[in-house]
Design a protein around this motif. Structure first.
Motif, PDB file in Angstrom:
ATOM      1  N   ASN A   1       0.822  -1.067  -0.034  1.00  0.00           N
ATOM      2  CA  ASN A   1      -0.084  -0.020   0.101  1.00  0.00           C
ATOM      3  C   ASN A   1       0.889   1.083   0.127  1.00  0.00           C
ATOM      4  O   ASN A   1       0.852   2.045   0.909  1.00  0.00           O
ATOM      5  N   LEU A   2       1.581   1.510  -1.305  1.00  0.00           N
ATOM      6  CA  LEU A   2       2.364   2.386  -1.215  1.00  0.00           C
ATOM      7  C   LEU A   2       2.278   3.083  -2.796  1.00  0.00           C
ATOM      8  O   LEU A   2       1.744   2.580  -3.798  1.00  0.00           O
ATOM      9  N   ARG A   3       1.822   4.672  -2.719  1.00  0.00           N
ATOM     10  CA  ARG A   3       1.630   5.196  -4.080  1.00  0.00           C
ATOM     11  C   ARG A   3       2.641   4.964  -4.969  1.00  0.00           C
ATOM     12  O   ARG A   3       3.788   5.530  -4.913  1.00  0.00           O
ATOM     13  N   CYS A   4       2.368   4.348  -6.153  1.00  0.00           N
ATOM     14  CA  CYS A   4       3.155   4.219  -7.208  1.00  0.00           C
ATOM     15  C   CYS A   4       2.477   4.302  -8.634  1.00  0.00           C
ATOM     16  O   CYS A   4       3.043   4.622  -9.669  1.00  0.00           O
ATOM     17  N   ASP A   5       1.060   4.229  -8.397  1.00  0.00           N
ATOM     18  CA  ASP A   5       0.343   4.439  -9.803  1.00  0.00           C
ATOM     19  C   ASP A   5      -1.195   4.562  -9.403  1.00  0.00           C
ATOM     20  O   ASP A   5      -1.271   5.077  -8.134  1.00  0.00           O
TER      21      ASP A   5
ATOM     22  N   PHE B   1      -3.273   3.068  -6.046  1.00  0.00           N
ATOM     23  CA  PHE B   1      -3.265   3.235  -4.796  1.00  0.00           C
ATOM     24  C   PHE B   1      -4.566   3.073  -3.972  1.00  0.00           C
ATOM     25  O   PHE B   1      -5.435   4.060  -4.527  1.00  0.00           O
ATOM     26  N   VAL B   2      -4.595   2.269  -2.903  1.00  0.00           N
ATOM     27  CA  VAL B   2      -5.720   2.550  -2.253  1.00  0.00           C
ATOM     28  C   VAL B   2      -5.773   3.381  -1.108  1.00  0.00           C
ATOM     29  O   VAL B   2      -4.980   3.482  -0.201  1.00  0.00           O
ATOM     30  N   GLN B   3      -6.853   4.533  -1.235  1.00  0.00           N
ATOM     31  CA  GLN B   3      -7.049   5.395  -0.019  1.00  0.00           C
ATOM     32  C   GLN B   3      -8.426   4.903   1.001  1.00  0.00           C
ATOM     33  O   GLN B   3      -9.249   4.954   0.231  1.00  0.00           O
TER      34      GLN B   3
END
Length: 230
Positions: free
Chosen positions: A126-130, A133-135
């Motif tokens: 769960n790391l923003r890369c595309d 990404f789940v919020q």
């Protein structure tokens, strides 16, 4: 370590063989560094909130309250569906520790590869890369708390200091550029930018901001020395 996370691993066993190790070394087992404790000591008598792009949990480990932190980019402790088929994250600390014990030749056993409980597809960090990404609910709750803190501070017309720590140009639209905009639009807002190589301040806000091109650890020590003499 960060760059290695984007390597095109040949299979999920290798992917999780790497990421479980990074999560252990860079987050789960990483002890809090003295710098974070020194930062919190500097702010102990102030009303504060932390907006962070870090994923290592250092502020929480230093004793900062979780409800006063908004980590916009995720962390090393949760996983999600790779294609975000549903908006939920899963605590993977126990799983990563098990992977760490079972890893051989940089791979984990196939039976340990996590699968999405909804669609059955691959999981990922769960790391923003595309765009996937789940919020999750916790993310939006943290976002709201930060927004409420900021709105209250601006409406009060009291002085607000933005203490920016080591924010460069990797993801400047999250902290660096919004902070500059806040300063430009509000006379009661000031900015201290601490950055070893990228402490430049735009001319449009130079009357309300200062950039310190020095190692943050030493700068925080200097601030403690100065404030203790006041």
């Amino acid at each position: 370590m960060y760059s290695a996370g984007f390597h095109p691993y040949p299979d999920e066993e290798s992917f999780w063989g790497y990421w479980s190790k990074q999560a252990i070394l860079g987050g789960i087992d990483l002890d809090v560094t003295p710098l974070y404790k020194d930062i919190l000591k500097l702010l102990k008598d102030k009303r504060t909130f932390c907006l962070s792009t870090n994923a290592d949990g250092q502020f929480q480990k230093a004793g900062y309250k979780e409800e006063q932190i908004f980590c916009t980019q995720g962390d090393y402790f949760h996983i999600q569906c790779q294609k975000a088929c549903h908006q939920r994250t899963y605590n993977a600390v126990k799983l990563f520790k098990q992977m760490d014990q079972a890893r051989k030749n940089c791979q984990i056993p196939t039976y340990m590869v996590p699968k999405c409980p909804i669609c059955g597809g691959p999981m990922t960090m769960n790391l923003r890369c595309d765009q996937y990404f789940v919020q999750d609910e916790a993310w939006y709750q943290a976002e709201k708390r930060f927004g409420d803190f900021l709105n209250e501070a601006l409406k009060s017309q009291k002085n607000l200091l933005l203490l920016e720590l080591g924010v460069g140009f990797n993801t400047p639209t999250i902290i660096r550029f919004p902070f500059e905009k806040l300063v430009k639009e509000n006379k009661q807002v000031n900015l201290i930018r601490l950055n070893l190589n990228e402490a430049v301040i735009p001319e449009s806000i130079e009357q309300q901001a200062v950039g310190i091109n020095k190692d943050i650890k030493q700068t925080i020590k200097d601030l403690h020395t100065v404030l203790s003499g006041i």
